[in-house]
Design an enzyme around this catalytic site. Sequence first.
Site, PDB file in Angstrom:
ATOM      1  N   HIS A  60       0.824  -1.230   0.023  1.00 22.75           N
ATOM      2  CA  HIS A  60       0.101   0.109   0.041  1.00 22.75           C
ATOM      3  C   HIS A  60       0.933   1.147   0.022  1.00 22.75           C
ATOM      4  CE1 HIS A  60      -4.233   1.492   1.081  1.00 22.75           C
ATOM      5  NE2 HIS A  60      -3.623   2.481   0.591  1.00 22.75           N
ATOM      6  N   HIS A  62       1.527   5.124  -2.047  1.00 29.11           N
ATOM      7  CA  HIS A  62       1.094   6.281  -2.919  1.00 29.11           C
ATOM      8  C   HIS A  62       2.312   6.830  -3.510  1.00 29.11           C
ATOM      9  CE1 HIS A  62      -3.131   6.144  -1.729  1.00 29.11           C
ATOM     10  NE2 HIS A  62      -2.711   5.909  -0.419  1.00 29.11           N
ATOM     11  N   LEU A  63       2.566   6.640  -4.528  1.00 27.17           N
ATOM     12  CA  LEU A  63       3.736   7.132  -5.478  1.00 27.17           C
ATOM     13  C   LEU A  63       3.427   8.767  -5.986  1.00 27.17           C
ATOM     14  CD1 LEU A  63       5.315   4.070  -7.028  1.00 27.17           C
ATOM     15  CD2 LEU A  63       6.091   5.404  -5.041  1.00 27.17           C
ATOM     16  N   ARG A  64       2.100   8.866  -6.143  1.00 26.31           N
ATOM     17  CA  ARG A  64       1.574  10.182  -6.611  1.00 26.31           C
ATOM     18  C   ARG A  64       1.975  10.588  -8.130  1.00 26.31           C
ATOM     19  NH1 ARG A  64      -1.597  10.223  -2.307  1.00 26.31           N
ATOM     20  NH2 ARG A  64      -0.794  11.077  -0.623  1.00 26.31           N
ATOM     21  N   ASN A  94      -4.814   6.390  -7.269  1.00 23.03           N
ATOM     22  CA  ASN A  94      -5.402   7.708  -7.018  1.00 23.03           C
ATOM     23  C   ASN A  94      -4.386   8.939  -7.437  1.00 23.03           C
ATOM     24  OD1 ASN A  94      -3.712   7.316  -4.950  1.00 23.03           O
ATOM     25  ND2 ASN A  94      -5.068   8.384  -3.370  1.00 23.03           N
ATOM     26  N   ASN A 277      -6.482   8.719   7.012  1.00 19.73           N
ATOM     27  CA  ASN A 277      -7.503   8.048   6.953  1.00 19.73           C
ATOM     28  C   ASN A 277      -7.381   6.546   6.594  1.00 19.73           C
ATOM     29  OD1 ASN A 277      -8.910  10.568   6.773  1.00 19.73           O
ATOM     30  ND2 ASN A 277      -9.096  10.508   4.610  1.00 19.73           N
ATOM     31  N   ASP A 304       0.808   2.447   3.806  1.00 17.90           N
ATOM     32  CA  ASP A 304      -0.191   3.453   3.479  1.00 17.90           C
ATOM     33  C   ASP A 304       0.815   5.072   3.139  1.00 17.90           C
ATOM     34  OD1 ASP A 304      -2.206   4.839   2.312  1.00 17.90           O
ATOM     35  OD2 ASP A 304      -3.189   4.846   4.345  1.00 17.90           O
ATOM     36  N   HIS A 308       2.399  14.233   1.304  1.00 14.32           N
ATOM     37  CA  HIS A 308       2.004  15.570   1.046  1.00 14.32           C
ATOM     38  C   HIS A 308       3.042  16.772   1.281  1.00 14.32           C
ATOM     39  CE1 HIS A 308      -2.168  13.887   0.710  1.00 14.32           C
ATOM     40  NE2 HIS A 308      -2.041  13.221   1.583  1.00 14.32           N
TER      41      HIS A 308
HETATM   42  O1  DOR Z   1      -4.593   9.008   4.783  1.00 14.73           O
HETATM   43  C1  DOR Z   1      -4.946   8.743   3.542  1.00 14.73           C
HETATM   44  N1  DOR Z   1      -4.355   9.458   2.563  1.00 14.73           N
HETATM   45  N2  DOR Z   1      -5.874   7.883   3.224  1.00 14.73           N
HETATM   46  C2  DOR Z   1      -6.156   7.495   2.136  1.00 14.73           C
HETATM   47  O2  DOR Z   1      -6.921   6.639   1.931  1.00 14.73           O
HETATM   48  C3  DOR Z   1      -5.745   8.143   0.915  1.00 14.73           C
HETATM   49  C4  DOR Z   1      -4.166   8.625   1.445  1.00 14.73           C
HETATM   50  C5  DOR Z   1      -3.714   9.825   0.222  1.00 14.73           C
HETATM   51  O3  DOR Z   1      -3.824   9.342  -1.001  1.00 14.73           O
HETATM   52  O4  DOR Z   1      -3.216  10.686   0.515  1.00 14.73           O
END
Ligand code: DOR
Length: 424
Positions: A60, A62-64, A94, A277, A304, A308
């Site tokens: 899990h 997120h590479l953005r 996403n 989240n 996860d 940001h």
């Molecule tokens: O905290 C989170 N950030 N939960 C998610 O489901 C998405 C993720 C994000 O893409 O920043």
Amino acid sequence: MGLLIKGGRVIDPASGFDQTVDLRIENGRITGLGPGLDSPGAQVISAAGMVVAPGLVDLHVHLREPGFEEKETVATGCAAAARGGVTTLVAMPNTRPAADCPEVIALVREKAEPTGVRVLPAGAVSVGQRGQALTDFAALRRAGAPAVTDDGMPIQNQALLRQALRAAKAAGLPLLDHCEDRDLVGNYALNEGEVSQALGLPGRPAIAEELQVMRDAMLAEETGAHVHICHISTGKAVDIVRQAKARGVSITCETCPHYFLLTQQEVLRQGAMARVNPPLRTPEDRQAILDGLADGTIDAIVTDHAPHCQQEKDRPLPQAPSGMVGLEISLALSLTALYHTGLLPLSRVIGLMSASPAAVLGLDAGRLEVGGRADVVIFDPEERWTVDRERFASKGRNTPFHGFPVQGRVKYTISQGTIIYQEG
Ligand code: DOR
């Protein structure tokens, strides 16, 4: 050129192997495992006092990229993975555009190729992750997607989810689900409970997660599809998975270090830095996550990793984005919380981060065996250090663990026989 890793404690959770021996690597494969090995001309790594384990598998991340390169790129995210001992990762869809078609899957794989980290981009369940029309799962699979998910945008529509599960089963893909009922959680910033009350803010109730985990367990049972619950965070949700597994339902789940190390109180101390989240929960939930890890209900530890920008996290709590980075510290955090406390043996912690997540998706990863891929992490299980976000390779500095004392440090990460990270 080959590699010869001398005198480390080689732990392979899948086979139960745990001995102080040498490990020989040639042409990207493991070619020897035993005492007193030779390999003329090979680079020798002295691993005395170190653990030699399968390269970690993170389901899990997120590479953005594409679309949010200011937060992270495939290159910076993979550099962070390498620093954390991760050699295989599943990238979340996403992005902008979302990974809902073979072209975006191919683009992410192409960007990852030179990094040495194996990136498996998950495909979106719905077109644009809008929760309306299903994507072409067979085409996503052919492009290399190991699973489908609308992570970050939980699927509300039960008819669509049921249809998705049937299609996922037909395509031979698991569906990874971020479980939080969107009507119940809104865009709220933290767990509904005493901390949200103290701050006078609306919260995300535990029941929002539990209802969807229950729904998913029932639908997995009914359709026969494999559902994997993302980042499980509440005690009752763990219970639902435990009971479903006992009935033979094809359901698995993962959690993250922040859910077994922190609680909602962290939001009072760190504000938006502790916003994620699903949200950080109560001490009872944290204990239930630990119990779920110990009894095998929880199959995998993932990060996860959700980078940001600083200016986004500097906004007031209600307006800041959710998420925390984790790739570079997940092994150290897990060893600190699970092994050094005596809760789990070392091989179990490693297994939760390698063999077991690989098994969830049926990946050829997470094992050390002669003839197999030479994906290896070498770490000092005892070294004490302090998390310093300024030293991250990730563009994201958003971690609530800055300044946190940990024990266990990655020294080398080897992917298909190539050193992709070496400390110092
Ligand atoms: O905290 C989170 N950030 N939960 C998610 O489901 C998405 C993720 C994000 O893409 O920043």
